[in-house]
Structures are given as structure tokens and as C-alpha cells.
Design a protein around this motif. Structure first.
Motif: not given
Length: 482
Positions: A321-327, A329-332, A362-371, A374-381
């Protein structure tokens, strides 16, 4: 007037008074004939010995100020025994500014510097500037730590002692603490081994164990005899046991990847397989029953609807479920991301939407380095960050391939160090560990050893060319006109 008829003194060339150890002057354009014994083969007379001959790890170490500061910092972040991390790093930076050696900035720090600049751009666009500013300070300090390590580790002796020292700190504190907590104090996290501080999370502890296991096994490849070799052999049994006791599925996959990489690239593959089987049987025999239950639960998963059967505590369902939220956010925020360190706050906003399971709130972490990256710095980062590590490992691997003939033990050590990094990045699929000092330090250690090997191989090849070209080896590497 004639000279008296007397024999030539010792040290003079036959038939004259010219010293025997100096070449006679010859006409321009005529190569100087080197003075070497008869029947000496043309080529390098010997290889650089890349096996440690000294029993004690501190033998031959140059105790520079920057090196001592780095040791103090590693002791502080690994043991948490004394709060000397900031003091040690300040001492190392003073040594860095006052050193006489050439200032070194390896490629990995150049790439991470570009990544840091990109994160500063994200700071100007984020909705949570305070969070991003705090994380920028941490990542900036991490870059300085890498710079200190790159300039402190210059010789084989320094690299060897640093690895031994770090392994000892890790063994006597996090590893010992996790084992004591599990077997003596029975202090676990839902039955999973852990220690405290940054090692309080079983997943993180297990991932760090993979890096340390790579250092221990790589060091073993260059040890001939003595207490260092015995200590590393003991670590090969104890550290995998700790990984199993953490019951971390991601770390188990990373550890499996590490073992497969090592076996596939080992010079003695059959011997490596036998040793692996023996150690695996020993560790599994010592480990208590049930340590593999969480890993075996993955066999029940055939699709996303079966995730609830993977474990009793519902960790797999929550992570999905956390990964679904992260994906989402990345798309937005595909270009700049939400800002370095701002993901938990953004996740809390998104997770309240009805499309997500309440377990993700809650204030969750992505539980994945790759997500996370990407979520914090974008595809370029994310591209800058991962390309930096990939290109660094590729450059180190090119040195390793070159060293397979000239420095075979060093080549094997470089390969195993890289396997540890690859195992860590495999485990990082299930944990956010992009900006940790352990990862950067291991990569810088590997780069430093490859730099030492490059300088040694350059000297060997220069000597070979000099002997083949008719010049004395001791002046072979000297540039013309020096």
C-alpha cells in the motif's frame, strides 16, 4: 707519461677507471645498454606482492591527521560508545586542509555533488522547505565524509587497517549486541534480532551486515596468515547468522544475490561452492527454528491478493500500500520530486485518500531506496544518483579486469567488495537506505583500493617498458627532462 701498470680496483669497469655501476656515455641516438646480469629475461623482474605479509594490521600505516579523524568518526557511528563523531570529522577536515598530498575527488563524489546541486534546486520548489533544508545538511555532511575518506585512504596499509578496524567495531558492538539481545536478554522486535540506534531496525541492520560481510570476505582474499585472517573467517559464520536472525526478507534476497555473485566470479569456483555449503549448513544448524518463516511465507504469494498470507503481522500488505502511494506521488511530481527529505510529509497527505488502504496512513517512508530517491528528487535526480554509483562500479571493474593477471588477489578483493555493494542495493529494494554513510564509505574504500592497484600496475608496466627499451628500471617512470 704512462700510467703505472696496476690492476683495476674493486667497483671499476674492466679495462678502465670508469665506475662499473654507471653506464658509459654514448653518442646521441644510441640507446644506453642496461647493466644487468647475463641471461636476465626481458620483462618485469617481479610482481608486486598483493598479499599482506604482516601479521599485525597496524604495521606500515601512515598515521596522518585526516586518517586518524576518519578512524574516530567510524568508531563513533558504528559503536555509539563515545560522542566523538563531530570532533573526529572536524579533526579530519583540518588534516584535509593541511595535508601535503595531492587533493583527490573521485568520480563518485563528483556525481554526488551534482546530485546535491539538483537537490538544492528542488529545495526552491518544494512545499516543505524546512524538511528539505534539514536533509540537505545531512547529505552535505555525507559528501564531506566521502571526501575525507578518499583523501585518507592512500596506501594498502591504510586501507587494510581501516577495514580491520571497522570490522572489529561492527563485530564487538552491533553484531555482539544483536546476538546478546536475541539469545540472552530476549529483547527482539516481533521475534527479530536488532540492536539500537541506526541498528534498531532489523532490515537496516541486516543490510549493513551485507556490506560488512563483503569487506570481511574481500579482506580474506589478501590475507596470508595471522589473526586478521582468523578473525575474518569467524565473521563469515557469525554475520550470516545475524542476517538470518533479523528475518529480513529484503536482506535475505540481498545476501543470496551476494553469494551468487561471489560464486560466479570466484577464481576457484568449486572451492567457493563447497565453503558456501559448509557455512550454510553450519549457520542453519545453529540458528533457532522459525528464522526462515518470513522468507518461506513468500512462497504463498501468487499475486497482490495473496500478500496477507506472506506474514502474520501484515508487513507485506502495508508495504504494498505504501508503494502504491509512492508511485502516485512520482507520477504527480516526475521532474523535481517532492524535495529531498519531504516524502513522509507528502505521503501523509496522499495516504488519506479513499483509494488507499488505511494501513498506509501516516508519515510513512517508501520502504524502497529506488522509490524514495525517485519520489524525492524526480526522475532526473534518480538518474544522477544511480548513474553515479553504476559508473563508479564500472570503472572499478575495469581496474579489476586489468589486475586479474598482475595483481590477482587484489582483483579478487575488488570483485568481492563490489559484490557486497550489489547485495546491499538488492536489499535496498525493500528499504530506504540511499543516504547512509556505510554505503558511501564501502564504495570509497573499493575505489581507493582500485586507485592503489592502478598506480602499482602503472609502475610495473613502466618498468617492463624500460627494461625492454634498454633503460635502467629505476629511471623508467621519470618523464623526459625531469
Amino acid at each position: 707519461m704512462t700510467n703505472p701498470n696496476r690492476p683495476a680496483p674493486a667497483g671499476l669497469a674492466p679495462g678502465g677507471l670508469w665506475p662499473a655501476h654507471l653506464p658509459r656515455p654514448q653518442a646521441p641516438g644510441v640507446p644506453i645498454t642496461p647493466l644487468r646480469p647475463p641471461n636476465t629475461p626481458v620483462g618485469p623482474e617481479k610482481k608486486v606482492e598483493d598479499i599482506a605479509e604482516h601479521r599485525m594490521p597496524w604495521t606500515g600505516v601512515s598515521w596522518t591527521l585526516v586518517y586518524v579523524g576518519l578512524l574516530g568518526y567510524v568508531f563513533a557511528i558504528t559503536t555509539y560508545r563515545f560522542p566523538i563523531g563531530d570532533i573526529s570529522m572536524a579533526l579530519a577536515l583540518i588534516g584535509l586542509l593541511t595535508q601535503r598530498d595531492r587533493f583527490r575527488v573521485p568520480g563518485i563524489l563528483t556525481g554526488l555533488g551534482v546530485f546535491l546541486i539538483w537537490c538544492v534546486i528542488g529545495y526552491a520548489l518544494t512545499r516543505d522547505p524546512a524538511l528539505v533544508y534539514a536533509r540537505l545538511q545531512i547529505v552535505g555532511k555525507l559528501w564531506m565524509i566521502g571526501l575525507v575518506a578518499a583523501n585518507a585512504l592512500r596506501t594498502r596499509a591504510q586501507i587494510r587497517f581501516f577495514v580491520v578496524f571497522w570490522l572489529a567495531c561492527f563485530a564487538f558492538w552491533p553484531v555482539r549486541g544483536a546476538l546478546f539481545n536475541y539469545y540472552i536478554y530476549h529483547e527482539t522486535l516481533y521475534g527479530r534480532a536488532a540492536w539500537n540506534y541506526i541498528f534498531a531496525n532489523p532490515n537496516d541492520l541486516a543490510a549493513y551486515c551485507i556490506l560488512q560481510l563483503g569487506l570481511a570476505l574481500g579482506l580474506l582474499s589478501m590475507e596470508k596468515r595471522g589473526p586478521v585472517k582468523l578473525g575474518t573467517i569467524a565473521g563469515l559464520a557469525v554475520v550470516p547468522l545475524v542476517i538470518m536472525l533479523t528475518k529480513s526478507r529484503g536482506a535475505f534476497l540481498g545476501f543470496a544475490a551476494f553469494v551468487l555473485f561471489v560464486i560466479a566470479g570466484h577464481r576457484k569456483r568449486a572451492q567457493a561452492i563447497v565453503v558456501t555449503v559448509i557455512l550454510a549448513a553450519l549457520v542453519i544448524g545453529i540458528a533457532p527454528s522459525g528464522v526462515l518463516d518470513r522468507v518461506q511465507g513468500l512462497e504463498k504469494v501468487q499475486g497482490t491478493e495473496d500478500l496477507s498470507e506472506a506474514d502474520a503481522e501484515g508487513s507485506a500488505v502495508q508495504r504494498f500500500e505504501i508503494w502504491k502511494v509512492a508511485r502516485l506521488i512520482i507520477s504527480d511530481y516526475p521532474i523535481t520530486g517532492v524535495g529531498l527529505g519531504a516524502y513522509p510529509a507528502m505521503h501523509a497527505r496522499y495516504a488519506r485518500r479513499s483509494q488507499f488502504n488505511p494501513t498506509a496512513q501516516g508519515r510513512r517512508d517508501t520502504h524502497s531506496t529506488y522509490l524514495n530517491v525517485t519520489a524525492e528528487t524526480g526522475i532526473i535526480g534518480a538518474f544522477i544518483y544511480f548513474f553515479t554509483y553504476i559508473s563508479t562500479l564500472l570503472r572499478i571493474n575495469s581496474v579489476r579486469r586489468r589486475a586479474k593477471t598482475l595483481l590477482p588477489h587484489t582483483a579478487q578483493t575488488l570483485f568481492i567488495f563490489m559484490c557486497g555493494v550489489l547485495g546491499f542495493f538488492t536489499a535496498a529494494v525493500f528499504g530506504s537506505m540511499a543516504h547512509v554513510s556505510f554505503l558511501l564509505l564501502v564504495v570509497v574504500i573499493t575505489w581507493a583500493l582500485s586507485d592503489v592497484a592502478t598506480r602499482e600496475m602503472d609502475a610495473m608496466e613502466a618498468e617492463r617498458r624500460a627494461i625492454a627499451g634498454g633503460r635502467p628500471p629505476h629511471i623508467a617512470a621519470r618523464p623526459v627532462g625531469a
